[in-house]
Design a protein around this motif. Structure first.
Motif, PDB file in Angstrom:
ATOM      1  N   UNK A 194       0.817  -1.213   0.000  1.00  0.00           N
ATOM      2  CA  UNK A 194       0.000   0.000   0.000  1.00  0.00           C
ATOM      3  C   UNK A 194       0.851   1.263   0.000  1.00  0.00           C
ATOM      4  N   UNK A 195       2.043   1.170   0.599  1.00  0.00           N
ATOM      5  CA  UNK A 195       2.898   2.362   0.683  1.00  0.00           C
ATOM      6  C   UNK A 195       3.450   2.748  -0.688  1.00  0.00           C
ATOM      7  N   UNK A 196       3.609   1.767  -1.549  1.00  0.00           N
ATOM      8  CA  UNK A 196       4.143   2.073  -2.872  1.00  0.00           C
ATOM      9  C   UNK A 196       3.187   1.501  -3.913  1.00  0.00           C
ATOM     10  N   UNK A 197       2.101   2.166  -4.079  1.00  0.00           N
ATOM     11  CA  UNK A 197       1.068   1.662  -4.982  1.00  0.00           C
ATOM     12  C   UNK A 197       1.544   1.672  -6.429  1.00  0.00           C
ATOM     13  N   UNK A 198       1.011   0.776  -7.196  1.00  0.00           N
ATOM     14  CA  UNK A 198       1.447   0.625  -8.583  1.00  0.00           C
ATOM     15  C   UNK A 198       0.891   1.763  -9.442  1.00  0.00           C
ATOM     16  N   UNK A 199       1.778   2.480 -10.138  1.00  0.00           N
ATOM     17  CA  UNK A 199       1.303   3.588 -10.973  1.00  0.00           C
ATOM     18  C   UNK A 199       0.537   3.087 -12.196  1.00  0.00           C
ATOM     19  N   UNK A 200      -0.500   3.839 -12.563  1.00  0.00           N
ATOM     20  CA  UNK A 200      -1.363   3.432 -13.684  1.00  0.00           C
ATOM     21  C   UNK A 200      -0.813   3.964 -15.009  1.00  0.00           C
ATOM     22  N   UNK A 201       0.479   3.672 -15.264  1.00  0.00           N
ATOM     23  CA  UNK A 201       1.069   4.100 -16.532  1.00  0.00           C
ATOM     24  C   UNK A 201       0.435   3.341 -17.688  1.00  0.00           C
ATOM     25  N   UNK A 202       0.202   4.036 -18.784  1.00  0.00           N
ATOM     26  CA  UNK A 202      -0.168   3.348 -20.018  1.00  0.00           C
ATOM     27  C   UNK A 202       1.145   3.047 -20.757  1.00  0.00           C
ATOM     28  N   UNK A 203       1.054   2.531 -21.978  1.00  0.00           N
ATOM     29  CA  UNK A 203       2.271   2.225 -22.730  1.00  0.00           C
ATOM     30  C   UNK A 203       2.869   3.444 -23.429  1.00  0.00           C
ATOM     31  N   UNK A 204       2.174   4.589 -23.346  1.00  0.00           N
ATOM     32  CA  UNK A 204       2.678   5.765 -24.061  1.00  0.00           C
ATOM     33  C   UNK A 204       3.757   6.491 -23.262  1.00  0.00           C
ATOM     34  N   UNK A 205       4.882   6.709 -23.906  1.00  0.00           N
ATOM     35  CA  UNK A 205       5.969   7.463 -23.294  1.00  0.00           C
ATOM     36  C   UNK A 205       6.683   8.241 -24.388  1.00  0.00           C
ATOM     37  N   UNK A 206       7.157   9.417 -24.026  1.00  0.00           N
ATOM     38  CA  UNK A 206       7.956  10.205 -24.961  1.00  0.00           C
ATOM     39  C   UNK A 206       9.145  10.768 -24.204  1.00  0.00           C
ATOM     40  N   UNK A 207      10.301  10.731 -24.831  1.00  0.00           N
ATOM     41  CA  UNK A 207      11.480  11.293 -24.181  1.00  0.00           C
ATOM     42  C   UNK A 207      11.780  12.642 -24.816  1.00  0.00           C
ATOM     43  N   UNK A 208      11.686  13.685 -24.011  1.00  0.00           N
ATOM     44  CA  UNK A 208      11.973  15.028 -24.538  1.00  0.00           C
ATOM     45  C   UNK A 208      13.463  15.200 -24.761  1.00  0.00           C
ATOM     46  N   UNK A 209      14.234  14.706 -23.784  1.00  0.00           N
ATOM     47  CA  UNK A 209      15.671  14.911 -23.861  1.00  0.00           C
ATOM     48  C   UNK A 209      16.388  13.862 -23.039  1.00  0.00           C
ATOM     49  N   UNK A 210      17.488  13.371 -23.576  1.00  0.00           N
ATOM     50  CA  UNK A 210      18.366  12.487 -22.812  1.00  0.00           C
ATOM     51  C   UNK A 210      19.783  13.005 -22.967  1.00  0.00           C
ATOM     52  N   UNK A 211      20.453  13.187 -21.846  1.00  0.00           N
ATOM     53  CA  UNK A 211      21.870  13.603 -21.865  1.00  0.00           C
ATOM     54  C   UNK A 211      22.725  12.518 -21.240  1.00  0.00           C
TER      55      UNK A 211
END
Lengths: 161, 159
Positions: A82-99
């Motif tokens: 309960x302390x670390x509930x599972x996030x309801x992420x969908x499959x959509x992700x975008x990376x704005x920037x990676x360094x």
């Protein structure tokens, strides 16, 4: 007992952060990934790497990305308490920037600090919102290796059945 | 291998295609992406799709080097520098088992670096499509390329 085992978009707040890892990257894995996907000499062979700009064997940046993805997926799978509930992420992700700030070497133990930078409200009629996260990747010496700004889509509580 | 000066903005290169087999999708998933649809071999991990791009890019560079006309002078091939990272990465559609993915790259931008006069930063727009013409990957890559003439303004020089 809480019955809410899921974190929806409404549950995320700007500025909150967590930390996942550590994950130790091995020489074998560096060479395996490189041989399949990024066969540059400084990812494949210690001797050849000596004459490269970095001067020693290091992981492909794409390999590091795959590892970070694995770490975040596993953190989601394991977030059962309960302390670390599972996030309801969908499959959509975008990376704005990676360094890629510093190379990742065999034996490095990576941790990722994930901070919510911004919340994007749902568009009219949609049952998903998004959060922009900053992922800061550190090694065992506390040196920052990589910095990523990644936007992830998250289901709304309102939209959940 | 090209020098910074040899890369005209707008130049497109077809990087060829890669077949995503169920077996390879499952192997990658077991190592890096334990999503159920990847572990079952139905959909490729997004990082396998990106890895496919890097693999095609390296192949294309090797072919380019092999096809290079005999040099008129003794110029050695340029050294490829490290990448500082990338921008704007998206995966508009998933790659499924059996998909043939075609990759292409376009030189988008060239930037001289004051801090590293012997190198120039090249940004390339990379895209991948499945056989149905749907985009499965798009991002702006970045890499350092050795300059032939570190002193001049970049772009045109060399010859």
């Amino acid at each position: 007992m809480t019955k809410t085992a899921t974190r929806f978009w409404e549950d995320f707040t700007t500025g909150e952060s967590d930390e996942i890892g550590p994950y130790e990257i091995t020489r074998e894995d560096i060479v395996f990934f490189a041989s399949r996907y990024d066969p540059q000499p400084f990812h494949l062979d210690e001797e050849a790497a000596k004459s490269s700009m970095i001067g020693r064997l290091c992981a492909s940046g794409w390999h590091v990305m795959a590892i970070l993805w694995k770490m975040t997926r596993e953190a989601e799978e394991n977030a059962a308490s309960p302390a670390s509930r599972r996030p309801a992420f969908t499959d959509r992700a975008e990376i704005e920037e990676c360094r890629w700030r510093r190379p990742v070497f065999p034996g490095d133990r990576l941790t990722v600090k994930r901070t919510v930078v911004k919340r994007h409200p749902p568009r009219e009629g949609e049952n998903v919102g998004a959060c922009l996260f900053l992922w800061e990747v550190f090694d065992q010496h506390g040196e920052k290796k990589t910095e990523i700004r990644i936007s992830r889509e998250i289901s709304l509580r309102a939209g959940a059945s | 291998m090209s020098y910074f000066e040899d890369m005209p903005i707008g130049e497109k290169m077809d990087l060829g295609e890669r077949l995503f087999t169920k077996e390879e999708i499952m192997e990658f998933a077991r190592k890096y992406d334990p999503a159920p649809e990847c572990l079952k071999g139905l959909e490729a991990s997004r990082w396998q799709v990106v890895g496919g791009w890097m693999n095609r890019m390296m192949e294309a560079r090797a072919e380019n080097l092999a096809l290079r006309p005999p040099a008129e002078n003794d110029e050695r091939p340029a050294i490829l520098g490290p990448s500082p990272g990338f921008l704007e990465m998206r995966w508009p559609n998933p790659v499924r088992a059996g998909d043939r993915v075609r990759y292409r790259t376009t030189i988008a931008e060239k930037i001289l670096l004051k801090s590293r006069p012997q190198w120039g930063l090249v940004r390339n727009r990379n895209e991948a499509f499945n056989e149905r013409g749907e985009c499965v990957l798009s991002f702006l890559g970045q890499a350092l390329f050795e300059r032939r003439n570190p002193g001049d303004g970049g772009g045109g020089g060399g010859g």
